[in-house]
Motif scaffolding. Sequence first.
Motif, PDB file in Angstrom:
ATOM      1  N   ASP A 234      -1.158  -3.175  -5.821  1.00 35.75           N
ATOM      2  CA  ASP A 234      -2.340  -3.916  -5.376  1.00 35.75           C
ATOM      3  C   ASP A 234      -1.862  -5.132  -4.587  1.00 35.75           C
ATOM      4  OD1 ASP A 234      -4.856  -4.966  -5.001  1.00 35.75           O
ATOM      5  OD2 ASP A 234      -5.010  -5.798  -7.025  1.00 35.75           O
TER       6      ASP A 234
ATOM      7  N   LYS B 186       0.833  -1.211   0.000  1.00 36.90           N
ATOM      8  CA  LYS B 186       0.000   0.000   0.000  1.00 36.90           C
ATOM      9  C   LYS B 186       0.864   1.255   0.000  1.00 36.90           C
ATOM     10  CE  LYS B 186      -4.142  -1.938   2.050  1.00 36.90           C
ATOM     11  NZ  LYS B 186      -5.064  -1.958   3.192  1.00 36.90           N
TER      12      LYS B 186
ATOM     13  N   ASN C 153       2.044   1.815  -3.522  1.00 37.50           N
ATOM     14  CA  ASN C 153       0.944   1.825  -4.496  1.00 37.50           C
ATOM     15  C   ASN C 153       0.912   0.593  -5.403  1.00 37.50           C
ATOM     16  OD1 ASN C 153       0.090   4.376  -3.574  1.00 37.50           O
ATOM     17  ND2 ASN C 153       1.589   5.386  -4.890  1.00 37.50           N
TER      18      ASN C 153
END
Length: 130
Positions: free
Chosen positions: A64, A59, A62
């Motif tokens: 998934d 996270k 960035n």
Amino acid sequence: MNSIGQTLKGRRERLGMTLNELESRTQIKRKILTLIENNDFASLNNENYAEGFIIKYAKAVNIDSDQLIASHKEEIPSNENDLEQVIDAFSSENKPTYRSKDKEPLQLAVVISFVVILTAVLWVLAVLFL
């Protein structure tokens, strides 16, 4: 194919983020971040936290995390075997070696009896001497 650690480290470096910045952003110690980047999950204090650390790291850079974990599931230590062993241990006929609760009512009765007798003795002494 890149490992989880290589993927995360590559993304961090492409973003120009240092380990210090990542440490402050994720609240994960730099030592653990280094272990993740090296795919050294066995050296973590608790391997069961590996997936959580990966999610926080992903996270922060960035990525998934669900897709990353799904594609690299075999790299992440699994605690499913541990859970099965615990279930088997408690479902077997062998009783645990620690003290069972069967003696607790007897112990409670002994304590209550002691308190009642002590109270009666003190009451008799109080009546005789007062």
